[in-house]
Design an enzyme around this catalytic site. Structure first.
Site, PDB file in Angstrom:
ATOM      1  N   HIS A   1       0.668   0.943  31.073  1.00 14.52           N
ATOM      2  CA  HIS A   1       1.034   1.574  29.795  1.00 14.52           C
ATOM      3  C   HIS A   1       0.039   1.213  28.701  1.00 14.52           C
ATOM      4  O   HIS A   1      -0.179   1.988  27.783  1.00 14.52           O
ATOM      5  CB  HIS A   1       2.457   1.190  29.403  1.00 14.52           C
TER       6      HIS A   1
ATOM      7  N   ARG B   1       6.659  10.357  24.400  1.00 14.87           N
ATOM      8  CA  ARG B   1       7.175   9.039  24.819  1.00 14.87           C
ATOM      9  C   ARG B   1       7.815   8.355  23.610  1.00 14.87           C
ATOM     10  O   ARG B   1       7.140   7.688  22.836  1.00 14.87           O
ATOM     11  CB  ARG B   1       6.045   8.169  25.361  1.00 14.87           C
TER      12      ARG B   1
ATOM     13  N   ARG C   1      11.170  12.634  25.603  1.00 13.17           N
ATOM     14  CA  ARG C   1      11.709  11.812  26.685  1.00 13.17           C
ATOM     15  C   ARG C   1      12.551  10.723  26.047  1.00 13.17           C
ATOM     16  O   ARG C   1      12.093  10.046  25.117  1.00 13.17           O
ATOM     17  CB  ARG C   1      10.589  11.201  27.509  1.00 13.17           C
TER      18      ARG C   1
ATOM     19  N   GLU D   1      10.367  10.536  39.288  1.00 10.52           N
ATOM     20  CA  GLU D   1       9.429   9.426  39.436  1.00 10.52           C
ATOM     21  C   GLU D   1       9.984   8.316  40.321  1.00 10.52           C
ATOM     22  O   GLU D   1       9.307   7.344  40.601  1.00 10.52           O
ATOM     23  CB  GLU D   1       9.023   8.871  38.062  1.00 10.52           C
TER      24      GLU D   1
ATOM     25  N   ASN E   1       2.768   8.510  37.742  1.00  8.82           N
ATOM     26  CA  ASN E   1       2.392   7.098  37.572  1.00  8.82           C
ATOM     27  C   ASN E   1       3.403   6.187  38.269  1.00  8.82           C
ATOM     28  O   ASN E   1       3.042   5.282  39.009  1.00  8.82           O
ATOM     29  CB  ASN E   1       2.346   6.711  36.091  1.00  8.82           C
ATOM     30  N   ASP E   2       4.677   6.456  37.996  1.00 12.38           N
ATOM     31  CA  ASP E   2       5.704   5.625  38.632  1.00 12.38           C
ATOM     32  C   ASP E   2       5.983   6.082  40.057  1.00 12.38           C
ATOM     33  O   ASP E   2       6.227   5.261  40.934  1.00 12.38           O
ATOM     34  CB  ASP E   2       6.988   5.646  37.798  1.00 12.38           C
TER      35      ASP E   2
ATOM     36  N   ARG F   1       1.703  -0.589  39.580  1.00  9.97           N
ATOM     37  CA  ARG F   1       0.667   0.181  38.877  1.00  9.97           C
ATOM     38  C   ARG F   1      -0.168  -0.695  37.949  1.00  9.97           C
ATOM     39  O   ARG F   1      -1.230  -0.296  37.503  1.00  9.97           O
ATOM     40  CB  ARG F   1       1.291   1.350  38.101  1.00  9.97           C
TER      41      ARG F   1
ATOM     42  N   CYS G   1       3.528  15.233  34.657  1.00 10.39           N
ATOM     43  CA  CYS G   1       3.155  14.652  33.364  1.00 10.39           C
ATOM     44  C   CYS G   1       2.534  13.267  33.507  1.00 10.39           C
ATOM     45  O   CYS G   1       2.216  12.623  32.521  1.00 10.39           O
ATOM     46  CB  CYS G   1       4.334  14.621  32.410  1.00 10.39           C
TER      47      CYS G   1
HETATM   48  C1  PEP Z   1       4.939   8.501  34.824  1.00 14.30           C
HETATM   49  O1  PEP Z   1       5.565   7.563  35.336  1.00 14.30           O
HETATM   50  O2  PEP Z   1       4.125   9.216  35.454  1.00 14.30           O
HETATM   51  C2  PEP Z   1       5.123   8.822  33.396  1.00 14.30           C
HETATM   52  C3  PEP Z   1       4.615   9.918  32.875  1.00 14.30           C
HETATM   53  O3  PEP Z   1       5.820   7.951  32.646  1.00 14.30           O
HETATM   54  P1  PEP Z   1       5.256   6.549  32.102  1.00 14.30           P
HETATM   55  O4  PEP Z   1       3.794   6.514  32.429  1.00 14.30           O
HETATM   56  O5  PEP Z   1       5.546   6.513  30.658  1.00 14.30           O
HETATM   57  O6  PEP Z   1       6.058   5.583  32.903  1.00 14.30           O
HETATM   58 MG    MG Z   2       7.239   6.666  34.307  1.00 14.11          MG
END
Ligand code: PEP
Ligand code: MG
Length: 572
Positions: free
Chosen positions: A190, A297, A333, A432, A455-456, A466, A503
């Site tokens: 993040h 976010r 979100r 996710e 990402n998650d 990650r 996303c």
């Molecule tokens: C993700 O997990 O891909 C996402 C967009 O959310 P974040 O990166 O804020 O966890």
């Molecule tokens: Mg996420």
């Protein structure tokens, strides 16, 4: 003398500045003795550092009063006790006065002695208190090492550190930090996402950074390639200037695409939404012709503060985002705090052994009724100013979506009772969590849209943190299992008529656009900084031939087969 090394580029941009080195807690101090005549002064230096660390703990306790969990306070108290412990304080004094060790080396010796005792303990809880000891030693050491601050305003600073938390980034930038080089960290963290949003160049995983950069060194940082040059010479400076000019030219070329549609060569329109964390992101998204905000976010409004934003404060931020997009939808979100986004918030979050699998995302919202309802009302009020959607993070089952829908309806009703005219915003789920992706058929009729958080999803599917740089290449969206799961979710969306976007950072990686188009994706949501580049990449694709080759892509058995597929896709 000039030298260079490399980490991983995590947030693009070139920067030139003076280094501000922030030492980590871990202590690596070479043996050092002081002359007898200096022993008194050295002991005084040690006592000053101890006193400064104690004062710091007192100030921290006061500042966080009411904002931290009981467990967190227990940690602070335990650390304060350790700082007064004669076992530590007297032993340090003896080492400095009798052995004539430097204060720093005395710290290391005593730390190692105590660590040996801790390590022999049978009780795993007591054994784990070694972390607390290290924390305290690191704190004292930081005060011992503290040098005169660099003069402010003479040059931008490059922060060199072991790691950086998302919550400190904006403040660092405001303090004049022009780039960050961290020894640990990953481009998917993040912190990296936020650095990209702030346009703050960031290099992560530069293991040598702390050993090779000193306070005040001039450093050149390339946040794209990960290159770090210490004490750049004339050739480096020329290269820096050339790169700046090239970047400016490339930006001008891309600018021409601002008013162009995002259309493939065979005439299919693709929707590009923007990810946003701030007012500036919304303004850029609007200016670049984004179809809307696909991921706002909201948790960043809650970070780095000790009290929660109330309904009015949240409403004003959300309303301004809606107004900023002038009629194009904004997808808010709901709070996704927890895991690496919990270091300082207005909530009393318990320490968890496994925060990535703990109370985060929708789980946290459903646990903190009032916090969630306040947020939903603020979003509902903003919906009176333009189209709004609500997106729920970390959904793992249908029941969570149904619960949130009920809460959202209630929030809308409450807002209507105050005379505000609104309709209930469409509700979407982040996909996710692997179970939500595999079981997507159980979700499609419960939601109005879906957004895949790669990402998650990648981290949970591959069981690869990650944020853990040590796992290196293992974290990759180009795993056949990941692609199949993405295709499965996108297919389920198409079959049921439920719009699906991606996303996560994968959507903003222009190199991967042919792959995502091939498996059926028609909506991307990405940081505005990459929006025009993605538009250019999509305008170079032919959807019909990519779709024909999707079968081959999904049959790939390993990452290199997928890489080859991608190479062939662009050379056609
Ligand atoms: C993700 O997990 O891909 C996402 C967009 O959310 P974040 O990166 O804020 O966890
Ligand atoms: Mg996420």
């Amino acid at each position: 003398m000039r030298h260079d090394f490399a980490g991983h580029g995590a947030s693009r941009g070139l920067a030139l500045g003076r280094a501000r080195v922030r030492l980590p807690h871990a202590l690596e101090m070479a043996e050092q003795r002081v002359p007898a005549a200096q022993a008194d002064a050295e002991a005084q230096r040690l006592h000053d550092a101890l006193e400064a660390a104690r004062a710091e703990m007192r100030a921290l306790r006061e500042k966080l009063q009411g904002a931290l969990s009981k467990e967190a306070f227990e940690f602070i108290d335990l650390h304060a006790l350790l700082l007064d412990d004669p076992e530590l304080v007297q032993a340090l004094e003896t080492l400095v006065r009798q052995e004539r060790y430097s204060a720093g080396y005395a710290l290391r010796v005593q730390r190692d002695r105590l660590a040996a005792v801790f390590e022999q303990m049978d009780d795993p809880y007591l054994r784990s208190r070694l972390d607390d000891l290290d924390h305290i030693i690191g704190r004292i050491n930081a005060h011992l090492q503290r040098r005169e601050p660099l003069p402010r305003g003479t040059a931008g600073e490059v922060l060199v550190c072991d790691n950086v938390a998302p919550s400190e980034l904006a403040q660092l930038q405001a303090q004049g930090v022009v780039a960050i080089v961290s020894a640990a960290g990953s481009p998917l963290s993040h912190s990296a996402i936020l650095a990209r949003s702030l346009h703050l160049p960031l290099v992560v995983g530069a293991a040598e950074a702390l050993a090779r950069i000193n306070d005040g060194d001039v450093v050149m940082v390339d946040g794209e390639t990960g290159e770090v040059v210490v004490d750049p010479d004339a050739a480096d400076l020329r290269r820096y200037q050339q790169r700046e000019q090239q970047d400016a030219r490339a930006r001008r070329d891309l600018e021409r695409l601002r008013s162009k549609p995002t259309r493939t060569r065979d005439g299919v329109d693709i929707a590009l939404y923007a990810n946003a964390e701030s007012r500036e992101d919304v303004a850029r998204a609007h200016a670049l012709g984004a179809a809307g905000v696909g991921l706002y976010r909201t948790e960043f409004l809650f970070l780095q503060r000790n009290e929660l934003p109330d309904e009015d404060e949240q409403f004003q931020v959300y309303r301004d985002a809606v107004l900023g997009m002038s009629g194009r939808p904004v997808t808010f979100r709901t709070l996704d705090l927890g895991a690496d986004k919990a270091d300082r918030t207005g909530l009393s979050l318990a320490n968890e052994d496994n925060p990535a699998l703990g109370v985060r995302g929708v789980r946290l919202s459903l646990l903190y009724d009032q916090v969630f309802d306040t947020q939903l009302r603020a979003i509902a009020r903003a919906a009176a100013y333009g189209p709004v959607r609500v997106l729920v993070p970390m959904v793992s089952c249908r029941e969570e979506v149904l619960l949130v829908r009920r809460r959202l309806r209630r929030a809308v009703a409450a807002v209507k009772r105050r005379g505000v005219v609104v309709v209930t915003p469409p509700l979407g789920a982040m996909i996710e969590v692997p179970a939500a992706a595999i079981g997507v058929h159980g979700l499609v009729d419960a939601v109005d849209f879906m957004s895949i958080g790669t990402n998650d999803l990648v981290q949970y599917l591959l069981a690869v943190d990650r944020n853990n740089d040590a796992l290196g290449d293992l974290y990759s969206p180009l795993h056949p299992g990941v692609l199949r799961l993405l295709a499965h979710v996108i297919g389920a969306g198409a079959q049921s008529g439920t719009p699906v976007a991606v996303c996560g950072e994968m959507a903003g990686d222009t190199r991967l656009a042919p792959l995502l188009l091939a498996i059926g994706l028609r909506e991307f949501s990405l940081h505005p900084a990459s929006l025009l580049e993605l538009r250019r990449a999509i305008r170079e694709c032919r959807l019909d031939s990519l779709r024909e080759r999707a079968g081959k892509l999904l049959q790939a058995r390993d990452r290199s087969a997928i890489e080859r597929w991608l190479q062939e896709a662009v050379s056609r």
